[in-house]
Design a protein around this motif. Sequence first.
Motif, PDB file in Angstrom:
ATOM      1  N   ILE B 101       0.874  -1.302  -0.225  1.00  0.00           N
ATOM      2  CA  ILE B 101       0.019  -0.020   0.073  1.00  0.00           C
ATOM      3  C   ILE B 101       0.901   1.289   0.009  1.00  0.00           C
ATOM      4  O   ILE B 101       1.602   1.297   0.902  1.00  0.00           O
ATOM      5  CB  ILE B 101      -0.927   0.050   1.135  1.00  0.00           C
ATOM      6  CG1 ILE B 101      -1.923  -1.114   1.380  1.00  0.00           C
ATOM      7  CG2 ILE B 101      -1.761   1.301   1.467  1.00  0.00           C
ATOM      8  CD1 ILE B 101      -3.069  -0.677   0.358  1.00  0.00           C
ATOM      9  N   PRO B 103       1.132   5.365   0.107  1.00  0.00           N
ATOM     10  CA  PRO B 103       0.452   6.602   0.335  1.00  0.00           C
ATOM     11  C   PRO B 103       0.535   7.741  -0.755  1.00  0.00           C
ATOM     12  O   PRO B 103       1.589   7.527  -1.363  1.00  0.00           O
ATOM     13  CB  PRO B 103       1.273   7.225   1.552  1.00  0.00           C
ATOM     14  CG  PRO B 103       2.473   6.625   1.642  1.00  0.00           C
ATOM     15  CD  PRO B 103       2.341   5.364   0.847  1.00  0.00           C
ATOM     16  N   ASP B 110       4.037   9.155  -1.971  1.00  0.00           N
ATOM     17  CA  ASP B 110       4.381   9.673  -0.870  1.00  0.00           C
ATOM     18  C   ASP B 110       5.745   8.858   0.017  1.00  0.00           C
ATOM     19  O   ASP B 110       5.421   8.324   0.829  1.00  0.00           O
ATOM     20  CB  ASP B 110       3.419  10.092   0.319  1.00  0.00           C
ATOM     21  CG  ASP B 110       4.054  11.611   1.179  1.00  0.00           C
ATOM     22  OD1 ASP B 110       5.167  11.614   1.166  1.00  0.00           O
ATOM     23  OD2 ASP B 110       3.195  11.806   2.095  1.00  0.00           O
ATOM     24  N   PHE B 111       6.618   8.823  -1.187  1.00  0.00           N
ATOM     25  CA  PHE B 111       7.843   7.988  -0.989  1.00  0.00           C
ATOM     26  C   PHE B 111       8.899   8.673  -0.258  1.00  0.00           C
ATOM     27  O   PHE B 111       9.460   9.675  -0.526  1.00  0.00           O
ATOM     28  CB  PHE B 111       8.162   7.405  -2.282  1.00  0.00           C
ATOM     29  CG  PHE B 111       7.649   5.953  -2.427  1.00  0.00           C
ATOM     30  CD1 PHE B 111       6.921   5.164  -1.491  1.00  0.00           C
ATOM     31  CD2 PHE B 111       7.766   5.455  -3.957  1.00  0.00           C
ATOM     32  CE1 PHE B 111       6.379   3.968  -2.020  1.00  0.00           C
ATOM     33  CE2 PHE B 111       6.968   4.171  -4.024  1.00  0.00           C
ATOM     34  CZ  PHE B 111       6.462   3.600  -3.008  1.00  0.00           C
ATOM     35  N   GLY B 112       9.866   8.133   0.343  1.00  0.00           N
ATOM     36  CA  GLY B 112      11.091   8.549   0.737  1.00  0.00           C
ATOM     37  C   GLY B 112      12.051   8.471  -0.473  1.00  0.00           C
ATOM     38  O   GLY B 112      11.727   8.056  -1.593  1.00  0.00           O
ATOM     39  N   PRO B 113      13.247   9.136  -0.537  1.00  0.00           N
ATOM     40  CA  PRO B 113      13.917   9.459  -1.495  1.00  0.00           C
ATOM     41  C   PRO B 113      14.461   8.041  -2.175  1.00  0.00           C
ATOM     42  O   PRO B 113      14.597   8.122  -3.667  1.00  0.00           O
ATOM     43  CB  PRO B 113      15.424   9.897  -0.819  1.00  0.00           C
ATOM     44  CG  PRO B 113      15.408   9.857   0.687  1.00  0.00           C
ATOM     45  CD  PRO B 113      13.963   9.702   0.859  1.00  0.00           C
ATOM     46  N   TRP B 114      14.510   6.793  -1.754  1.00  0.00           N
ATOM     47  CA  TRP B 114      14.993   5.680  -2.580  1.00  0.00           C
ATOM     48  C   TRP B 114      13.911   4.683  -2.744  1.00  0.00           C
ATOM     49  O   TRP B 114      14.282   3.506  -3.287  1.00  0.00           O
ATOM     50  CB  TRP B 114      16.107   5.205  -1.653  1.00  0.00           C
ATOM     51  CG  TRP B 114      17.445   6.086  -1.762  1.00  0.00           C
ATOM     52  CD1 TRP B 114      17.811   6.810  -0.306  1.00  0.00           C
ATOM     53  CD2 TRP B 114      18.352   6.388  -2.450  1.00  0.00           C
ATOM     54  NE1 TRP B 114      18.684   7.225  -0.631  1.00  0.00           N
ATOM     55  CE2 TRP B 114      19.133   7.244  -1.706  1.00  0.00           C
ATOM     56  CE3 TRP B 114      18.470   6.236  -3.934  1.00  0.00           C
ATOM     57  CZ2 TRP B 114      20.174   7.969  -2.471  1.00  0.00           C
ATOM     58  CZ3 TRP B 114      19.555   6.782  -4.554  1.00  0.00           C
ATOM     59  CH2 TRP B 114      20.486   7.609  -3.889  1.00  0.00           C
ATOM     60  N   GLN B 115      12.578   5.013  -2.400  1.00  0.00           N
ATOM     61  CA  GLN B 115      11.696   3.897  -2.563  1.00  0.00           C
ATOM     62  C   GLN B 115      11.317   3.752  -3.841  1.00  0.00           C
ATOM     63  O   GLN B 115      10.758   4.750  -4.549  1.00  0.00           O
ATOM     64  CB  GLN B 115      10.584   4.201  -1.623  1.00  0.00           C
ATOM     65  CG  GLN B 115      10.737   4.108  -0.057  1.00  0.00           C
ATOM     66  CD  GLN B 115       9.856   4.020   0.801  1.00  0.00           C
ATOM     67  OE1 GLN B 115       9.297   5.231   0.953  1.00  0.00           O
ATOM     68  NE2 GLN B 115       9.309   3.186   1.772  1.00  0.00           N
TER      69      GLN B 115
ATOM     70  N   SER C  42       3.749   3.534   7.567  1.00  0.00           N
ATOM     71  CA  SER C  42       4.974   3.182   6.426  1.00  0.00           C
ATOM     72  C   SER C  42       6.269   3.609   6.536  1.00  0.00           C
ATOM     73  O   SER C  42       6.326   4.848   6.615  1.00  0.00           O
ATOM     74  CB  SER C  42       4.284   3.334   5.050  1.00  0.00           C
ATOM     75  OG  SER C  42       5.064   2.839   4.287  1.00  0.00           O
ATOM     76  N   ALA C  43       7.417   2.648   6.674  1.00  0.00           N
ATOM     77  CA  ALA C  43       8.750   3.512   6.562  1.00  0.00           C
ATOM     78  C   ALA C  43       8.874   4.116   5.393  1.00  0.00           C
ATOM     79  O   ALA C  43       8.305   3.757   4.235  1.00  0.00           O
ATOM     80  CB  ALA C  43       9.755   2.478   6.712  1.00  0.00           C
ATOM     81  N   MET C  44       9.642   5.207   5.456  1.00  0.00           N
ATOM     82  CA  MET C  44      10.004   5.966   4.124  1.00  0.00           C
ATOM     83  C   MET C  44      11.321   5.601   3.557  1.00  0.00           C
ATOM     84  O   MET C  44      12.011   6.293   2.948  1.00  0.00           O
ATOM     85  CB  MET C  44       9.856   7.407   4.378  1.00  0.00           C
ATOM     86  CG  MET C  44       8.225   7.680   4.766  1.00  0.00           C
ATOM     87  SD  MET C  44       7.732   9.482   4.845  1.00  0.00           S
ATOM     88  CE  MET C  44       7.620  10.016   3.384  1.00  0.00           C
ATOM     89  N   HIS C  45      12.021   4.721   4.516  1.00  0.00           N
ATOM     90  CA  HIS C  45      13.392   4.412   3.865  1.00  0.00           C
ATOM     91  C   HIS C  45      13.463   2.649   3.806  1.00  0.00           C
ATOM     92  O   HIS C  45      12.633   2.140   4.226  1.00  0.00           O
ATOM     93  CB  HIS C  45      14.370   4.609   5.040  1.00  0.00           C
ATOM     94  CG  HIS C  45      14.558   6.114   5.156  1.00  0.00           C
ATOM     95  ND1 HIS C  45      15.695   6.582   4.898  1.00  0.00           N
ATOM     96  CD2 HIS C  45      13.799   7.026   5.845  1.00  0.00           C
ATOM     97  CE1 HIS C  45      15.456   7.957   4.972  1.00  0.00           C
ATOM     98  NE2 HIS C  45      14.349   8.265   5.688  1.00  0.00           N
TER      99      HIS C  45
END
Lengths: 137, 137, 137
Positions: B101, B103, B110-115, C42-45
């Motif tokens: 899932i 976001p 709405d991802f972090g830099p490497w996802q 959810s983890a963003m890393h």
Amino acid sequence: MKSYTEYIWFNTSKRREYINITDKVEEALRKSGIKEGMILVSAMHITAGVYVNDAESGLIQDIDEWLENLAPYKENYRHHRIGEDNGDAHLKSLLIHHEVIIPVTNGKLDFGPWQQVYYAEFDGQRRKRLIIKVMGE
Amino acid sequence: MKSYTEYIWFNTSKRREYINITDKVEEALRKSGIKEGMILVSAMHITAGVYVNDAESGLIQDIDEWLENLAPYKENYRHHRIGEDNGDAHLKSLLIHHEVIIPVTNGKLDFGPWQQVYYAEFDGQRRKRLIIKVMGE
Amino acid sequence: MKSYTEYIWFNTSKRREYINITDKVEEALRKSGIKEGMILVSAMHITAGVYVNDAESGLIQDIDEWLENLAPYKENYRHHRIGEDNGDAHLKSLLIHHEVIIPVTNGKLDFGPWQQVYYAEFDGQRRKRLIIKVMGE
């Protein structure tokens, strides 16, 4: 957004058991009247899991053996110092995961041909509970 | 609540393959017009998975080797008694999990830099399907 | 459908650490005003995870040892050729999974008696982020 919640109780005769709950999930979806959205199916205990895979008895035995191999029953888990003996069941729950999200399209589980929902009990022989929550329109 | 559903087909040339589908998921999000909510990305087969991790080729080989180590190909799975030879692919699917899932905030993943989102094929060389369902407003 | 988003930062003192974030998730739910729906945590890393299990210190050590056993730190991951040393953290993240969905009923986390939400850091000692998104009515 509409939502509909149902709880299912289990009390398995064996310590580990794998129960096909696809029809229960379909029944909850029908009762909800929701046509488009998704369903969260989640164990409410930390020694059980929920997964989606095949309804084939040989495979279910393979899965059980594989889980016991990767997260074995043993006596010396640190968790057992507080009087428990189910450390392996916690690890099996983490490995298989405790919840799934199922897509709903046109009032049906939007599954591929072989997908079935299973409740995986890892520390049974007592009453345990699962939540089905349907959300959508 | 709005929702938008798209299906993606794969037919990999190798038995096991890891395909970055982040751009496909972003495209589905753009088509949906949804700005706030989430996206379910789920394999519709029981011998494939979906995961979020790094787009780094060395790591992808590490992941493949690790999965083969923990859920190895072997001949004597009970599942093979019905004529299958893909028992390992079922176990790999359970290990990596079959859905994620994601976001959605301000119309973006709405991802972090490497996802990055990957489709993980464990029994390829035939047509298989994945569902992307965007839900929100 | 209403939604509410919050980001939480971590900077652990140890490389691997397991942090009970149940109260943070409950606080986000309270701020959202949502009574019925679900929460994505959810983890963003790609070197951290989120899971639901027991708040028992012995078990947490068991989980850490089990993860290190199944996805060990070692020098020769292919991922390390680009200058990284955290290949094991990526695999641990895949094993424990990077997100959970928590049901919300009557304005509360609809959890069983022992369920708690944990942030699992596998490559800490630097700033890392997690998203909490509440969705519903």
